[in-house]
Design an enzyme around this catalytic site. Structure first.
Site, PDB file in Angstrom:
ATOM      1  N   THR A 297      39.691  38.871  49.557  1.00  0.00           N
ATOM      2  CA  THR A 297      39.635  38.750  48.091  1.00  0.00           C
ATOM      3  C   THR A 297      39.345  40.114  47.466  1.00  0.00           C
ATOM      4  OG1 THR A 297      38.866  36.471  48.231  1.00  0.00           O
ATOM      5  CG2 THR A 297      38.350  37.639  46.203  1.00  0.00           C
TER       6      THR A 297
ATOM      7  N   ASP B 105      41.121  42.340  54.587  1.00  0.00           N
ATOM      8  CA  ASP B 105      40.269  42.270  53.395  1.00  0.00           C
ATOM      9  C   ASP B 105      39.787  43.670  53.006  1.00  0.00           C
ATOM     10  OD1 ASP B 105      38.800  41.243  51.296  1.00  0.00           O
ATOM     11  OD2 ASP B 105      37.443  40.047  52.540  1.00  0.00           O
ATOM     12  N   GLY B 106      39.334  43.805  51.782  1.00  0.00           N
ATOM     13  CA  GLY B 106      38.717  45.040  51.304  1.00  0.00           C
ATOM     14  C   GLY B 106      37.232  45.058  51.624  1.00  0.00           C
ATOM     15  N   ALA B 107      36.538  46.064  51.097  1.00  0.00           N
ATOM     16  CA  ALA B 107      35.085  46.169  51.280  1.00  0.00           C
ATOM     17  C   ALA B 107      34.519  47.005  50.140  1.00  0.00           C
ATOM     18  CB  ALA B 107      34.762  46.822  52.617  1.00  0.00           C
ATOM     19  N   ASP B 108      33.224  46.859  49.921  1.00  0.00           N
ATOM     20  CA  ASP B 108      32.549  47.668  48.897  1.00  0.00           C
ATOM     21  C   ASP B 108      31.985  48.952  49.494  1.00  0.00           C
ATOM     22  OD1 ASP B 108      32.907  45.797  46.681  1.00  0.00           O
ATOM     23  OD2 ASP B 108      31.683  44.484  47.924  1.00  0.00           O
TER      24      ASP B 108
ATOM     25  N   GLY C 189      31.355  41.460  48.965  1.00  0.00           N
ATOM     26  CA  GLY C 189      30.886  40.438  48.039  1.00  0.00           C
ATOM     27  C   GLY C 189      30.817  40.906  46.600  1.00  0.00           C
TER      28      GLY C 189
ATOM     29  N   GLY D 134      33.176  41.038  44.738  1.00  0.00           N
ATOM     30  CA  GLY D 134      34.016  40.081  44.013  1.00  0.00           C
ATOM     31  C   GLY D 134      33.485  38.660  44.093  1.00  0.00           C
TER      32      GLY D 134
ATOM     33  N   GLU E 225      34.740  34.645  52.753  1.00  0.00           N
ATOM     34  CA  GLU E 225      35.263  35.806  53.490  1.00  0.00           C
ATOM     35  C   GLU E 225      34.656  35.852  54.888  1.00  0.00           C
ATOM     36  OE1 GLU E 225      36.137  38.847  49.768  1.00  0.00           O
ATOM     37  OE2 GLU E 225      34.235  38.990  50.799  1.00  0.00           O
TER      38      GLU E 225
ATOM     39  N   LYS F 133      35.050  54.324  49.645  1.00  0.00           N
ATOM     40  CA  LYS F 133      34.213  53.256  50.213  1.00  0.00           C
ATOM     41  C   LYS F 133      33.525  53.669  51.520  1.00  0.00           C
ATOM     42  CE  LYS F 133      35.744  50.255  47.062  1.00  0.00           C
ATOM     43  NZ  LYS F 133      36.499  49.041  47.274  1.00  0.00           N
TER      44      LYS F 133
HETATM   45  C1  5RP Z   1      35.080  40.381  47.359  1.00  0.00           C
HETATM   46  C2  5RP Z   1      34.969  41.545  48.279  1.00  0.00           C
HETATM   47  C3  5RP Z   1      35.933  42.646  48.099  1.00  0.00           C
HETATM   48  O1  5RP Z   1      36.609  42.858  49.287  1.00  0.00           O
HETATM   49  C4  5RP Z   1      35.197  43.907  47.709  1.00  0.00           C
HETATM   50  O2  5RP Z   1      34.406  43.624  46.572  1.00  0.00           O
HETATM   51  C5  5RP Z   1      36.163  45.048  47.403  1.00  0.00           C
HETATM   52  O3  5RP Z   1      36.892  44.750  46.254  1.00  0.00           O
HETATM   53  P1  5RP Z   1      38.029  45.697  45.701  1.00  0.00           P
HETATM   54  O4  5RP Z   1      39.132  45.689  46.708  1.00  0.00           O
HETATM   55  O5  5RP Z   1      38.432  45.060  44.392  1.00  0.00           O
HETATM   56  O6  5RP Z   1      37.434  47.062  45.517  1.00  0.00           O
HETATM   57  O7  5RP Z   1      34.139  41.610  49.151  1.00  0.00           O
HETATM   58  O8  5RP Z   1      34.040  39.469  47.558  1.00  0.00           O
END
Ligand code: 5RP
Length: 232
Positions: free
Chosen positions: A32, A85-88, A99, A101, A107, A125
């Site tokens: 997400t 998936d992405g990450a913060d 998280g 998002g 996830e 990141k």
């Molecule tokens: C959502 C997440 C996302 O992977 C994380 O927040 C990164 O989001 P973005 O790709 O918009 O920078 O963990 O719960």
């Protein structure tokens, strides 16, 4: 390149990776966020190659459906060769904060079933130590204050209830609230994840350390950097 261009770059790189490594007819796990959205958009052209996807949020389900992917419940599939998936934040060992998002629980569940976790992100990141990005904890609402006190005591961080623009609590797809813990420098992410997961009322802590990424595809000015954590 802008951050959006870097996200599109790694979204395409992840689609190329999946098309090359995942067998035809497989079901894939999809994360997400804005970077995961770039992956979905990039994979849309080859969706006929896959039986479908397992989604980590309502938002991702809607995006997958809009591109014509079939979306399965996790219980309907026997295996997921890959989760993208992405990450913060991502530390040098592939441990992540996720998280931002709000989708951390689903996830983590979908990722736990996948053979390979491919993390996609722009270079901003990558961090030496997790914690500058507030650590999300999804909590059962009645436990929120108690967990906030406990995390402050245990870490010195500052717990803040996540709210929407109108000031009311942000509610996850699972009907829970999120505390964002500010001001951390997490030296032992595996231990902190294990500890916080035990606290009554915690649904999920947004540390993905015990099961981190297997592979990161990082968007940089010089192209896509590949970091393989060789866990398998
Ligand atoms: C959502 C997440 C996302 O992977 C994380 O927040 C990164 O989001 P973005 O790709 O918009 O920078 O963990 O719960």
């Amino acid at each position: 390149m802008t951050q959006d261009e870097l996200k599109r770059l790694v979204g395409q790189a992840a689609a190329d990776y999946v098309n090359e490594h995942v067998p035809e007819g497989a079901v894939i796990g999809v994360g997400t966020g804005s970077t995961a959205n770039c992956f979905i958009d990039a994979l849309a052209g080859s969706r006929e190659r896959y039986r479908g996807a397992v989604s980590s949020s309502v938002a991702t389900t809607n995006r997958l459906l809009s591109h014509g992917f079939r979306v399965f419940e996790l219980g309907e599939v026997e295996s997921l060769p890959v989760y993208v998936d992405g990450a913060d934040e991502i530390d040098p060992h592939g441990a992540m904060i996720k998280g931002g998002g709000g989708a951390l629980t689903r996830e983590k569940i979908v990722a736990s079933v996948a053979d390979v976790f491919v993390c996609i992100a722009d270079g901003s990141k990558l961090v030496p130590t997790l914690g500058a990005f507030p650590l999300p904890i999804e909590v059962v609402p009645m436990a929120r204050v108690a967990i906030g006190r406990r995390i402050a005591q245990a870490t010195g961080g500052v717990p803040v209830l996540r709210v929407k623009q109108d000031g009311t609590p942000y509610i996850t797809d699972n009907g829970n609230e999120i505390i964002d813990v500010k001001g951390l420098a997490i030296d032992g992410p595996v231990a902190l994840e294990r500890d916080v997961n035990q606290w009554p009322g915690v649904v999920t802590v947004g540390l993905f350390a015990a099961r981190g990424a297997d592979l990161c595809l990082i968007g940089t000015e010089r192209g896509v950097q590949r970091i393989d954590y060789a866990r398998r």
